[in-house]
Design a protein around this motif. Sequence first.
Motif, PDB file in Angstrom:
ATOM      1  N   MET A  56       0.839  -1.192   0.000  1.00 20.26           N
ATOM      2  CA  MET A  56       0.000   0.000   0.000  1.00 20.26           C
ATOM      3  C   MET A  56       0.879   1.249   0.000  1.00 20.26           C
ATOM      4  O   MET A  56       1.866   1.320   0.700  1.00 20.26           O
ATOM      5  N   GLN A  57       0.491   2.198  -0.789  1.00 20.67           N
ATOM      6  CA  GLN A  57       1.225   3.457  -0.838  1.00 20.67           C
ATOM      7  C   GLN A  57       1.024   4.196   0.478  1.00 20.67           C
ATOM      8  O   GLN A  57      -0.062   4.265   1.016  1.00 20.67           O
ATOM      9  N   GLU A  58       2.085   4.774   1.019  1.00 21.93           N
ATOM     10  CA  GLU A  58       2.008   5.400   2.330  1.00 21.93           C
ATOM     11  C   GLU A  58       1.224   6.691   2.320  1.00 21.93           C
ATOM     12  O   GLU A  58       0.592   7.044   3.303  1.00 21.93           O
ATOM     13  N   ASN A  59       1.256   7.461   1.255  1.00 23.27           N
ATOM     14  CA  ASN A  59       0.587   8.754   1.213  1.00 23.27           C
ATOM     15  C   ASN A  59      -0.736   8.696   0.469  1.00 23.27           C
ATOM     16  O   ASN A  59      -1.011   9.531  -0.365  1.00 23.27           O
ATOM     17  N   TRP A  60      -1.575   7.727   0.768  1.00 21.42           N
ATOM     18  CA  TRP A  60      -2.844   7.631   0.057  1.00 21.42           C
ATOM     19  C   TRP A  60      -3.732   8.836   0.344  1.00 21.42           C
ATOM     20  O   TRP A  60      -4.620   9.150  -0.437  1.00 21.42           O
ATOM     21  N   GLU A  61      -3.469   9.554   1.426  1.00 17.35           N
ATOM     22  CA  GLU A  61      -4.279  10.730   1.751  1.00 17.35           C
ATOM     23  C   GLU A  61      -4.135  11.821   0.697  1.00 17.35           C
ATOM     24  O   GLU A  61      -4.986  12.700   0.584  1.00 17.35           O
ATOM     25  N   ASP A  62      -3.057  11.784  -0.088  1.00 11.03           N
ATOM     26  CA  ASP A  62      -2.824  12.778  -1.138  1.00 11.03           C
ATOM     27  C   ASP A  62      -3.374  12.333  -2.494  1.00 11.03           C
ATOM     28  O   ASP A  62      -3.228  13.048  -3.477  1.00 11.03           O
ATOM     29  N   GLN A  63      -3.965  11.165  -2.549  1.00 10.50           N
ATOM     30  CA  GLN A  63      -4.432  10.590  -3.808  1.00 10.50           C
ATOM     31  C   GLN A  63      -5.947  10.772  -3.973  1.00 10.50           C
ATOM     32  O   GLN A  63      -6.656  11.094  -3.037  1.00 10.50           O
ATOM     33  N   LYS A  71     -24.728  -8.432 -16.395  1.00 12.42           N
ATOM     34  CA  LYS A  71     -24.974  -8.996 -17.721  1.00 12.42           C
ATOM     35  C   LYS A  71     -23.881  -8.570 -18.693  1.00 12.42           C
ATOM     36  O   LYS A  71     -23.539  -9.292 -19.616  1.00 12.42           O
ATOM     37  N   LEU A  72     -23.361  -7.353 -18.508  1.00 14.87           N
ATOM     38  CA  LEU A  72     -22.349  -6.799 -19.401  1.00 14.87           C
ATOM     39  C   LEU A  72     -20.957  -7.352 -19.115  1.00 14.87           C
ATOM     40  O   LEU A  72     -20.101  -7.368 -19.987  1.00 14.87           O
ATOM     41  N   ALA A  73     -20.742  -7.770 -17.891  1.00 18.47           N
ATOM     42  CA  ALA A  73     -19.403  -8.164 -17.449  1.00 18.47           C
ATOM     43  C   ALA A  73     -18.960  -9.457 -18.105  1.00 18.47           C
ATOM     44  O   ALA A  73     -19.723 -10.393 -18.268  1.00 18.47           O
ATOM     45  N   ASN A  74     -17.709  -9.493 -18.444  1.00 19.63           N
ATOM     46  CA  ASN A  74     -17.078 -10.685 -18.977  1.00 19.63           C
ATOM     47  C   ASN A  74     -16.818 -11.677 -17.848  1.00 19.63           C
ATOM     48  O   ASN A  74     -16.592 -12.837 -18.072  1.00 19.63           O
ATOM     49  N   GLN A  75     -16.815 -11.168 -16.622  1.00 20.10           N
ATOM     50  CA  GLN A  75     -16.588 -11.942 -15.404  1.00 20.10           C
ATOM     51  C   GLN A  75     -15.191 -12.554 -15.313  1.00 20.10           C
ATOM     52  O   GLN A  75     -14.966 -13.455 -14.535  1.00 20.10           O
ATOM     53  N   LYS A  76     -14.263 -12.087 -16.152  1.00 22.28           N
ATOM     54  CA  LYS A  76     -12.877 -12.508 -15.981  1.00 22.28           C
ATOM     55  C   LYS A  76     -12.314 -11.760 -14.796  1.00 22.28           C
ATOM     56  O   LYS A  76     -12.567 -10.583 -14.609  1.00 22.28           O
ATOM     57  N   CYS A  77     -11.568 -12.451 -14.017  1.00 27.17           N
ATOM     58  CA  CYS A  77     -10.997 -11.849 -12.817  1.00 27.17           C
ATOM     59  C   CYS A  77      -9.787 -10.999 -13.187  1.00 27.17           C
ATOM     60  O   CYS A  77      -8.899 -11.453 -13.898  1.00 27.17           O
ATOM     61  N   PHE A  78      -9.771  -9.772 -12.707  1.00 26.05           N
ATOM     62  CA  PHE A  78      -8.638  -8.881 -12.919  1.00 26.05           C
ATOM     63  C   PHE A  78      -7.630  -9.119 -11.811  1.00 26.05           C
ATOM     64  O   PHE A  78      -7.951  -9.039 -10.637  1.00 26.05           O
ATOM     65  N   LEU A  79      -6.413  -9.427 -12.189  1.00 25.84           N
ATOM     66  CA  LEU A  79      -5.347  -9.627 -11.220  1.00 25.84           C
ATOM     67  C   LEU A  79      -4.277  -8.569 -11.466  1.00 25.84           C
ATOM     68  O   LEU A  79      -3.574  -8.620 -12.484  1.00 25.84           O
ATOM     69  N   PRO A  80      -4.158  -7.608 -10.561  1.00 25.58           N
ATOM     70  CA  PRO A  80      -3.148  -6.563 -10.755  1.00 25.58           C
ATOM     71  C   PRO A  80      -1.739  -7.128 -10.631  1.00 25.58           C
ATOM     72  O   PRO A  80      -1.506  -8.082  -9.892  1.00 25.58           O
ATOM     73  N   ASP A  81      -0.806  -6.514 -11.368  1.00 22.92           N
ATOM     74  CA  ASP A  81       0.589  -6.924 -11.253  1.00 22.92           C
ATOM     75  C   ASP A  81       1.178  -6.330  -9.965  1.00 22.92           C
ATOM     76  O   ASP A  81       0.504  -5.593  -9.248  1.00 22.92           O
ATOM     77  N   GLN A  82       2.430  -6.634  -9.679  1.00 26.50           N
ATOM     78  CA  GLN A  82       3.050  -6.190  -8.415  1.00 26.50           C
ATOM     79  C   GLN A  82       3.033  -4.673  -8.266  1.00 26.50           C
ATOM     80  O   GLN A  82       2.773  -4.149  -7.191  1.00 26.50           O
ATOM     81  N   GLN A  83       3.324  -3.949  -9.350  1.00 28.51           N
ATOM     82  CA  GLN A  83       3.332  -2.482  -9.298  1.00 28.51           C
ATOM     83  C   GLN A  83       1.919  -1.951  -9.038  1.00 28.51           C
ATOM     84  O   GLN A  83       1.718  -1.038  -8.242  1.00 28.51           O
ATOM     85  N   GLN A  84       0.927  -2.527  -9.709  1.00 34.34           N
ATOM     86  CA  GLN A  84      -0.455  -2.081  -9.553  1.00 34.34           C
ATOM     87  C   GLN A  84      -0.995  -2.402  -8.155  1.00 34.34           C
ATOM     88  O   GLN A  84      -1.798  -1.644  -7.620  1.00 34.34           O
TER      89      GLN A  84
END
Length: 137
Positions: free
Chosen positions: A1-8, A117-130
């Motif tokens: 987790m980014q430490e300064n999330w309060e600025d985001q 109904k619109l969703a492809n329902q594929k699971c999004f897996l973020p990479d390490q940076q994300q």
Amino acid sequence: MQENWEDQHIVFFDGDCGVCNFWIQWILERDQHDRFMFASLQSDFGQKFLSERGLETKIFNTLYLWKPGQYYFVKSRAVLKIANVLGGVYKLLAAGKILPVFLSDQVYDLVSRNRMKLANQKCFLPDQQQKKKFIEV
């Protein structure tokens, strides 16, 4: 987790929704200036955000954009603000602010009601940076 999330700008979304996850991935890919963090509405952080504002804590059909200490936007206004913050060509979408909120939110609600109904329902897996951009507390 980014430490300064309060600025985001923090985007709260339904973590179980394929359409929502698609758009989170879309924002991540375009967030060139590292302005966004993300939290699912189901997370402890998301639940705290909702309860502190007296918002619904069990139905997750609304997108929220929060800039701590400054503002938060809901539904279509959150989408338009995200486009504005992304900047560049996406800033043109912010021209949608000329529409009355009740109209733009009707479109938002229509998509929200039909998102499973619109969703492809594929699971999004973020990479390490994300992964660093997601608040999980």
